[in-house]
Design an enzyme around this catalytic site. Structure first.
Site, PDB file in Angstrom:
ATOM      1  N   ASN A   7       0.587  -1.123   0.314  1.00 14.40           N
ATOM      2  CA  ASN A   7      -0.243  -0.509  -0.072  1.00 14.40           C
ATOM      3  C   ASN A   7       0.918   1.177  -0.096  1.00 14.40           C
ATOM      4  OD1 ASN A   7      -2.401   2.079   0.069  1.00 14.40           O
ATOM      5  ND2 ASN A   7      -2.923   0.931   2.328  1.00 14.40           N
ATOM      6  N   ARG A  91      -2.385  -2.295  -3.419  1.00 14.52           N
ATOM      7  CA  ARG A  91      -3.628  -1.290  -3.317  1.00 14.52           C
ATOM      8  C   ARG A  91      -4.046   0.174  -4.292  1.00 14.52           C
ATOM      9  NH1 ARG A  91      -4.608   3.258   0.881  1.00 14.52           N
ATOM     10  NH2 ARG A  91      -7.801   4.007   0.291  1.00 14.52           N
ATOM     11  N   HIS A 180     -12.790   2.634   0.254  1.00 10.53           N
ATOM     12  CA  HIS A 180     -12.852   1.895   1.147  1.00 10.53           C
ATOM     13  C   HIS A 180     -13.425   0.560   0.437  1.00 10.53           C
ATOM     14  CE1 HIS A 180     -12.836   4.921   4.833  1.00 10.53           C
ATOM     15  NE2 HIS A 180     -11.745   4.823   3.895  1.00 10.53           N
ATOM     16  N   LEU A 209     -15.784   3.409   9.753  1.00  8.50           N
ATOM     17  CA  LEU A 209     -15.262   4.220  11.029  1.00  8.50           C
ATOM     18  C   LEU A 209     -14.307   4.352  11.031  1.00  8.50           C
ATOM     19  CD1 LEU A 209     -18.640   4.116  12.993  1.00  8.50           C
ATOM     20  CD2 LEU A 209     -18.677   4.840  10.800  1.00  8.50           C
ATOM     21  N   ARG A 241     -12.215  15.603   7.612  1.00  9.46           N
ATOM     22  CA  ARG A 241     -12.280  15.537   6.540  1.00  9.46           C
ATOM     23  C   ARG A 241     -13.655  16.001   7.171  1.00  9.46           C
ATOM     24  NH1 ARG A 241     -11.261  10.609   4.244  1.00  9.46           N
ATOM     25  NH2 ARG A 241      -8.836  10.956   3.368  1.00  9.46           N
ATOM     26  N   GLY A 334     -15.187   2.024  14.383  1.00 11.40           N
ATOM     27  CA  GLY A 334     -16.593   0.890  14.526  1.00 11.40           C
ATOM     28  C   GLY A 334     -15.549  -0.265  15.602  1.00 11.40           C
ATOM     29  N   GLU A 385      -8.114  -5.343   5.352  1.00 17.30           N
ATOM     30  CA  GLU A 385      -7.636  -5.042   3.606  1.00 17.30           C
ATOM     31  C   GLU A 385      -6.972  -5.870   2.865  1.00 17.30           C
ATOM     32  OE1 GLU A 385      -8.699  -1.323   4.934  1.00 17.30           O
ATOM     33  OE2 GLU A 385      -9.320  -0.555   3.168  1.00 17.30           O
TER      34      GLU A 385
HETATM   35  P1  ADP Z   1      -7.145   4.375   8.816  1.00 16.81           P
HETATM   36  O1  ADP Z   1      -7.064   3.573   7.772  1.00 16.81           O
HETATM   37  O2  ADP Z   1      -8.471   5.351   8.025  1.00 16.81           O
HETATM   38  O3  ADP Z   1      -6.323   5.337   9.007  1.00 16.81           O
HETATM   39  P2  ADP Z   1      -7.938   2.775  11.014  1.00 16.81           P
HETATM   40  O4  ADP Z   1      -9.171   2.117  10.585  1.00 16.81           O
HETATM   41  O5  ADP Z   1      -7.330   2.577  11.560  1.00 16.81           O
HETATM   42  O6  ADP Z   1      -8.265   4.609  10.556  1.00 16.81           O
HETATM   43  O7  ADP Z   1      -8.566   3.709  12.575  1.00 16.81           O
HETATM   44  C1  ADP Z   1      -7.744   4.638  12.902  1.00 16.81           C
HETATM   45  C2  ADP Z   1      -8.916   5.532  14.619  1.00 16.81           C
HETATM   46  O8  ADP Z   1      -9.373   4.915  15.197  1.00 16.81           O
HETATM   47  C3  ADP Z   1      -8.255   6.335  14.954  1.00 16.81           C
HETATM   48  O9  ADP Z   1      -7.854   7.569  14.911  1.00 16.81           O
HETATM   49  C4  ADP Z   1      -9.184   6.436  16.430  1.00 16.81           C
HETATM   50  O10 ADP Z   1     -10.101   7.392  16.190  1.00 16.81           O
HETATM   51  C5  ADP Z   1      -9.869   5.627  16.129  1.00 16.81           C
HETATM   52  N1  ADP Z   1      -9.138   3.966  17.280  1.00 16.81           N
HETATM   53  C6  ADP Z   1      -8.527   3.639  17.451  1.00 16.81           C
HETATM   54  N2  ADP Z   1      -8.559   2.320  18.875  1.00 16.81           N
HETATM   55  C7  ADP Z   1      -9.548   3.568  19.463  1.00 16.81           C
HETATM   56  C8  ADP Z   1      -9.817   2.830  20.589  1.00 16.81           C
HETATM   57  N3  ADP Z   1      -9.099   1.552  21.536  1.00 16.81           N
HETATM   58  N4  ADP Z   1     -11.027   3.717  21.079  1.00 16.81           N
HETATM   59  C9  ADP Z   1     -11.825   4.952  20.010  1.00 16.81           C
HETATM   60  N5  ADP Z   1     -11.018   4.867  18.898  1.00 16.81           N
HETATM   61  C10 ADP Z   1     -10.205   4.082  18.816  1.00 16.81           C
END
Ligand code: ADP
Length: 398
Positions: A7, A91, A180, A209, A241, A334, A385
């Protein structure tokens, strides 16, 4: 077969080596600050400690060289030689309308990816740099392109067209593409397996999320709508965003803030979302949850607005599919925030949904979080992914 999943971004490169027969991760890592002072590569062989090395990486060719070195290192590597790597899965962010599924990379594919690069000017050229660097370092090894947009290509016209003059679609292909897609596909399929029902018989809403966030409606195994648009800026409120916004806000703010279009777009992409709403407290939900517990008003307003937007989209997609059987939560927030899930699901009583609070207390693992008598099954399904990319790659090169 051992598959290297890449990626590649403009200054970073994430990699995983996956054994597609056992679906286990043999090693994974990240090159950061490529082309910038202070480049770092980290590599974690499965079951062992992370190795971090600060080594100059003037370009992606050097980064790939270091990835191969890490994977084949006699002491800490995970393969005896490069020859053990059977294929590489890349990716690719934007496939435009040209790609509805993953494909083996050849010169025509590269040309087609270049042709849609103006739809993703930050991502596609960087992705292609990764492809070329791998081709140079691993000549003859088959490579596969897996597109973020491909899964969403089944959307009907009514969902992908904007209310703009049709000529802009005809001339420039301005439309909703969605992103996504690899995650939405993987999670919706896995949810059907968990529910023990045929994928083609279900109406599923996937809430991805993370820092970037999007939601999709998958009906009878096909995506029929998703919240991200021409770019990943549309839809849900995200880490930084804005998501959906009245387009007139752009002109209004440009005038008030004396900024050009680029400056305002930067605000919408990098300074908005829960970060901006919270009064620049944080884009990370761990910080926002802590703020919420302390009664920080910025954290409260950001989290409430975030959850409300997801709630609205779930209602819209239940309407679009004439019902819903499964709702999935995935990605960083999520998978890990019972609080966010509870705030959303507790307002879905009108769909006959009941949350099981004890089951909802789960972090990063597959679990049904609705009660057995709930009319809709709500689940946490961690996304993967890289595994999805490895599966597509293995299937194509076999
Ligand atoms: P991306 O791939 O879009 O960078 P991720 O799917 O890895 O994002 O998600 C990252 C986000 O997940 C972090 O910015 C944080 O907000 C949230 N996150 C990670 N761990 C936790 C947790 N234990 N509790 C709440 N939110 C979390």
């Amino acid at each position: 077969m051992k598959i290297l999943v890449i990626n590649c971004g403009s200054s970073s490169l994430k990699f995983q080596l996956i054994d597609s027969d056992t679906e286990s991760v043999l090693g994974k890592g990240l090159c950061e600050r490529i082309g910038i002072d202070g480049s770092v590569i980290n590599f974690t062989p499965a079951g062992r400690d992370k190795i971090v090395k600060e080594i100059p990486m003037p370009d992606h060719n050097k980064a790939i060289e270091l990835v191969i070195e890490a994977l084949t290192d006699p002491d800490t590597g995970v393969v005896g030689s490069l020859a053990e790597i059977g294929a590489v899965g890349h990716r690719i962010v934007h496939g435009g309308e040209a790609f509805t599924k993953s494909v083996i990379i050849n010169d025509d594919v590269i040309k087609a990816i270049e042709e849609v690069s103006d739809l993703a000017p930050l991502h596609n050229p960087a992705n292609l740099i990764g492809v070329r660097a791998c081709q140079k370092a691993m000549p003859g090894v088959p490579m596969v392109a897996v597109f973020d947009t491909a899964f969403h290509q089944t959307m009907p016209e009514e969902a992908y067209l904007y209310g703009l003059p049709y000529r802009f679609y005809e001339k420039y292909k301005v439309r909703r593409y969605g992103f996504h897609g690899t995650s939405h596909a993987y999670v919706s399929k896995r949810a059907a397996e968990i529910a023990g029902k045929p994928y083609e018989s279900l109406k599923t809403i996937v809430c991805h999320l993370g820092n970037g966030a999007s939601i999709s409606a998958v009906k009878n195994g096909k995506c029929i709508d998703t919240s991200m648009g021409l770019t990943p800026l549309e839809g849900l409120i995200m880490g930084t965003r804005s998501g959906d916004i009245d387009p007139a806000v752009l002109e209004f703010l440009a005038g008030k803030e004396k900024q050009d279009f680029k400056g305002i777009m930067n605000v919408l992409n990098k300074q908005s979302g829960v970060f901006g709403l919270s009064g620049d407290l944080s884009s990370d939900f761990r910080d926002l949850e802590a703020g919420l517990h302390d009664g920080n008003p910025g954290a409260v307003r950001a989290v409430e607005a975030f959850c409300y937007r997801v709630l609205k989209y779930i209602g819209a997609y239940a309407a679009a599919m004439d019902g819903v059987d499964i709702i999935c939560f995935t990605a960083g927030v999520g998978e890990n925030s019972p609080m966010v899930r509870e705030k959303i699901v507790s307002r879905l009583g009108y769909l006959g949904i009941t949350l099981d609070p004890a089951a909802n207390d789960v972090h990063g693992k597959e679990q049904i979080i609705s009660t057995p008598d709930s009319k809709v099954c709500v689940m946490v399904v961690p996304t993967n992914e890289e595994l999805a990319i490895a599966r597509d790659t293995a299937a194509l090169v076999k």
